[in-house]
Motif scaffolding. Structure first.
Motif, PDB file in Angstrom:
ATOM      1  N   ARG A   1      49.677  41.282  22.686  1.00  0.00           N
ATOM      2  CA  ARG A   1      49.078  42.608  22.815  1.00  0.00           C
ATOM      3  C   ARG A   1      47.602  42.582  22.390  1.00  0.00           C
ATOM      4  O   ARG A   1      46.748  43.205  23.030  1.00  0.00           O
ATOM      5  N   LEU A   2      47.304  41.853  21.318  1.00  0.00           N
ATOM      6  CA  LEU A   2      45.911  41.726  20.888  1.00  0.00           C
ATOM      7  C   LEU A   2      45.082  41.003  21.944  1.00  0.00           C
ATOM      8  O   LEU A   2      43.958  41.407  22.247  1.00  0.00           O
ATOM      9  N   ARG A   3      45.643  39.952  22.490  1.00  0.00           N
ATOM     10  CA  ARG A   3      44.920  39.179  23.501  1.00  0.00           C
ATOM     11  C   ARG A   3      44.607  40.045  24.720  1.00  0.00           C
ATOM     12  O   ARG A   3      43.504  39.996  25.275  1.00  0.00           O
ATOM     13  N   ALA A   4      45.579  40.861  25.130  1.00  0.00           N
ATOM     14  CA  ALA A   4      45.369  41.731  26.286  1.00  0.00           C
ATOM     15  C   ALA A   4      44.328  42.812  25.996  1.00  0.00           C
ATOM     16  O   ALA A   4      43.611  43.255  26.895  1.00  0.00           O
ATOM     17  N   ALA A   5      44.225  43.229  24.729  1.00  0.00           N
ATOM     18  CA  ALA A   5      43.294  44.292  24.350  1.00  0.00           C
ATOM     19  C   ALA A   5      41.871  43.787  24.159  1.00  0.00           C
ATOM     20  O   ALA A   5      40.914  44.570  24.231  1.00  0.00           O
ATOM     21  N   CYS A   6      41.717  42.491  23.909  1.00  0.00           N
ATOM     22  CA  CYS A   6      40.398  41.930  23.607  1.00  0.00           C
ATOM     23  C   CYS A   6      39.454  42.107  24.801  1.00  0.00           C
ATOM     24  O   CYS A   6      39.837  41.861  25.938  1.00  0.00           O
ATOM     25  N   PRO A   7      38.209  42.515  24.574  1.00  0.00           N
ATOM     26  CA  PRO A   7      37.282  42.790  25.673  1.00  0.00           C
ATOM     27  C   PRO A   7      36.709  41.543  26.343  1.00  0.00           C
ATOM     28  O   PRO A   7      36.034  41.657  27.366  1.00  0.00           O
TER      29      PRO A   7
END
Length: 284
Positions: A142-148
């Motif tokens: 989820r963090l990876r997908a959210a990273c810009p």
């Protein structure tokens, strides 16, 4: 400014001097406690997080009376509010180059506002917070997908767990999912804070990045066990500490907001909790 605002400003100044002295002496406990609070209260400025900690160190979730009422809870009679600083804004007219006039709000000072911790309220139970139920692979995904910026795993030179050039992030492929999440937060903070502007000394950069990672990671339930030694190693100068704290608070807020906008994988306990929370209309 009012006498009350002056008193709050002075208490912040005193706290900053004490925090700086502790870091100079190699003591990180006070700083780490502040960063944990910053994760819990990421919607507030660093100054107001400090004020909340000073007045009610045990606080876990704070809001104003109006917000508590919206959530179906009432502040118990006789409870003392936590004083924080709220901006005082004034509408001013600004003339554009083409002669048109627009209105904008200008900061003219601060006034005192009051919030209350959930322990000072009673009423409708709040749904459990989904953000404090980490699942290694799910949280990292989820963090990876959210990273810009793009994130990939790869081979890095010995001892290096992650690196970024501001346009992408590489994480060591042999890290566990939990460690990968923690390192991603550190590199993400670098992307937000240390590219495209004035570049601070490396000691300040590393302190800021790990502080952001610790604040966000602890809020999301990661252990962040290595942060204390890392911060101690990179503590460097504490000049301009207040400026760094506001930068740290801003970056932590942006990461948590991006994380919160990401959909939760079906079947995850994170998803179940968040869906229950939304169904009840309760938001921390």
């Amino acid at each position: 400014m009012s006498t009350k605002v002056d008193t709050l400003m002075q208490s912040i100044e005193t706290w900053l001097k004490q925090l700086a002295a502790e870091l100079e002496e190699g003591h990180t406990r006070g700083f780490l406690d502040f960063l944990e609070a910053m994760g819990r209260f990421h919607q507030y400025s660093a100054r107001n997080v400090a004020l909340i900690l000073q007045q009610r160190p045990s606080a876990t979730l704070v809001a104003g009376i109006k917000r508590w009422n919206e959530l179906g809870r009432r502040v118990r009679k006789g409870e003392r509010g936590i004083a924080i600083l709220a901006p005082s804004l004034k509408r001013v007219e600004v003339e554009e180059e083409d002669g048109t006039v627009r209105e904008e709000k200008k900061l003219v000072g601060f006034h005192t506002a009051y919030v209350f911790d959930v322990s000072q309220t009673e009423g409708k139970p709040l749904a459990p917070s989904a953000e404090n139920s980490p699942e290694g692979p799910a949280l990292y995904a989820r963090l990876r997908a959210a990273c810009p910026v793009p994130v990939r795993e790869g081979l890095l030179r010995g001892g290096v767990h992650g690196q970024t050039d501001g346009r992408g992030i590489i994480l060591a492929a042999d890290l566990s999912a939990g460690d990968r999440a923690a390192v991603l937060l550190h590199e993400w903070a670098h992307v937000l804070l240390h590219y495209g502007g004035v570049e601070p000394p490396v000691t300040v950069k590393e302190l800021e990045a790990e502080a952001v990672a610790y604040a966000v990671g602890r809020h999301l339930g990661l252990s962040m066990e290595g942060s204390r030694d890392y911060i101690l190693h990179w503590r460097g100068t504490v000049e301009g500490l207040e400026t760094s704290l506001e930068r740290i608070a801003g970056a932590a807020r942006r990461i948590l907001e991006a994380y919160g906008r990401q959909p939760v994988p079906e079947g995850s306990c994170l998803g179940a909790l968040e869906r229950a929370q939304k169904a009840r209309g309760v938001a921390a």
